[in-house]
Write an enzyme that holds these catalytic residues in place. Structure first.
Site, PDB file in Angstrom:
ATOM      1  N   CYS A   1      16.786  15.803   7.534  1.00  7.87           N
ATOM      2  CA  CYS A   1      16.044  15.726   6.206  1.00  7.87           C
ATOM      3  C   CYS A   1      15.763  14.388   5.804  1.00  7.87           C
ATOM      4  O   CYS A   1      14.864  13.513   6.764  1.00  7.87           O
ATOM      5  CB  CYS A   1      16.720  16.487   5.440  1.00  7.87           C
ATOM      6  SG  CYS A   1      16.130  16.187   3.656  1.00  7.87           S
TER       7      CYS A   1
ATOM      8  N   HIS B   1      12.086  24.117   6.377  1.00  7.32           N
ATOM      9  CA  HIS B   1      12.751  23.146   6.441  1.00  7.32           C
ATOM     10  C   HIS B   1      14.293  23.145   6.294  1.00  7.32           C
ATOM     11  O   HIS B   1      14.887  24.131   5.991  1.00  7.32           O
ATOM     12  CB  HIS B   1      12.576  22.323   5.123  1.00  7.32           C
ATOM     13  CG  HIS B   1      13.075  20.884   5.068  1.00  7.32           C
ATOM     14  ND1 HIS B   1      12.555  19.945   5.668  1.00  7.32           N
ATOM     15  CD2 HIS B   1      14.449  20.499   4.346  1.00  7.32           C
ATOM     16  CE1 HIS B   1      13.368  18.709   5.506  1.00  7.32           C
ATOM     17  NE2 HIS B   1      14.286  19.013   4.479  1.00  7.32           N
TER      18      HIS B   1
ATOM     19  N   ASP C   1       7.878  24.633   7.282  1.00  9.02           N
ATOM     20  CA  ASP C   1       8.463  23.530   6.465  1.00  9.02           C
ATOM     21  C   ASP C   1       7.338  23.253   5.445  1.00  9.02           C
ATOM     22  O   ASP C   1       6.166  22.468   5.642  1.00  9.02           O
ATOM     23  CB  ASP C   1       8.930  22.525   7.303  1.00  9.02           C
ATOM     24  CG  ASP C   1       9.654  21.273   6.409  1.00  9.02           C
ATOM     25  OD1 ASP C   1       9.511  21.169   5.423  1.00  9.02           O
ATOM     26  OD2 ASP C   1      10.359  20.545   7.119  1.00  9.02           O
TER      27      ASP C   1
END
Length: 299
Positions: free
Chosen positions: A176, A267, A232
């Site tokens: 991330c 994600h 994502d």
């Protein structure tokens, strides 16, 4: 970089009473680096959260000094061994909490000295205590300069070299927020390879974040494997295409970089403690990460 899976539900994770500052005051044990899960990442998916034992490892909190500031870090390594390959493990947006510490232990079980510095330490002594993502972003993350992060990672590398690590074999991986940092450090630091898990590739320039991965792609010093999710919502696939184009016109390391995009993965698909976890993609990505480091001389 966050998505809808990073919901704020303190009670599902850790005991405590919310303060007006939007944080939860936890016990000293829970607040220690690498212990407890980030409050803003709730709810905890206990049925999928992986717990890697520390038996046979030297594992726990350490610190090193950069520009007069003591940077805390979590490290794990095979006990009693030296000359180890080193991997920098870069935190999610939530800081160095239990998931990042566990990832360090997984690398240590694979023979690495893994170190995860708390890269928000100057801005917050406990970012994992924030109960609201928006407040964490506004009060901590948005105030962290890229230059500070690069210097602290340099410090982590130096610490590793003085504590059993082989500085000729250093890799970096991040998740991330840490995925973006992985790309940046591959253009900056003394690493042989990087693995970036769903790190943002483009963005607006600012005084604290003057360049993003797509601008630095042509000057990479180490090849990076990008592991991304097709679903994502915060990282459009066209930004991956832009990054591929930038890499193709760059250094040998840039040209050697690769992407894997997992169909239907969101994600944070490696984050086993969150609802976004996708076991098949996470396990395949882990195998690819280890193979990438081996192929590029980290192991």
């Amino acid at each position: 970089m966050l998505n809808e899976d990073a919901r704020s539900d303190v009670n599902a994770l850790l005991p405590g009473r919310a303060t007006e500052a939007g944080t939860t005051r936890r016990t000293a044990l829970q607040a220690a680096i690498g212990l407890g899960y980030a409050a803003a990442a709730a709810p905890l998916m206990a049925q999928t959260a992986i717990a890697t034992p520390a038996d046979g490892l030297d594992a726990g909190e350490v610190s090193f000094t950069v520009d007069g500031f003591k940077v805390p870090a979590y490290r794990a390594a095979p006990a009693g061994k030296t000359g180890l390959p080193v991997v920098l493990v870069i935190q999610e947006i939530f800081g160095v909490h239990a998931y990042i510490a566990d990832t360090c232990r997984r690398f240590a079980k694979a023979g690495y000295l893994a170190i995860a510095p708390q890269l928000y330490a100057r801005q917050s002594d406990d970012p994992a205590a924030y109960a609201e993502v928006a407040r964490l972003m506004a009060e901590v993350v948005s105030k962290v300069p890229d230059a500070q992060v690069m210097a602290d990672l340099d410090g982590a590398v130096q610490w590793a070299g003085a504590h059993g690590g082989d500085l000729a074999r250093v890799g970096i991986t991040g998740f991330c927020w840490g995925g973006r940092i992985t790309w940046l450090y591959a253009a900056h630091g003394p690493v042989k390879a990087g693995v970036a898990w769903y790190g943002r590739l483009v963005g607006q320039a600012s005084n604290l974040t003057p360049k993003h991965p797509v601008e630095l792609a042509p000057i990479l010093k180490a090849p990076v494997l990008g592991l991304y999710g097709e679903k994502d919502t915060g990282i459009p696939l066209d930004t991956i295409d832009k990054m591929k184009t930038a890499l193709a016109s760059g250094t040998a390391a840039a040209k050697a970089s690769q992407f894997v995009v997992y169909p239907d993965a969101p994600h944070a698909f490696h984050a086993d403690y969150r609802a976004s976890y996708r076991k098949e993609a996470a396990e395949d990505g882990w195998k690819r990460a280890l193979a990438w480091f081996k192929a590029h001389g980290v192991v």
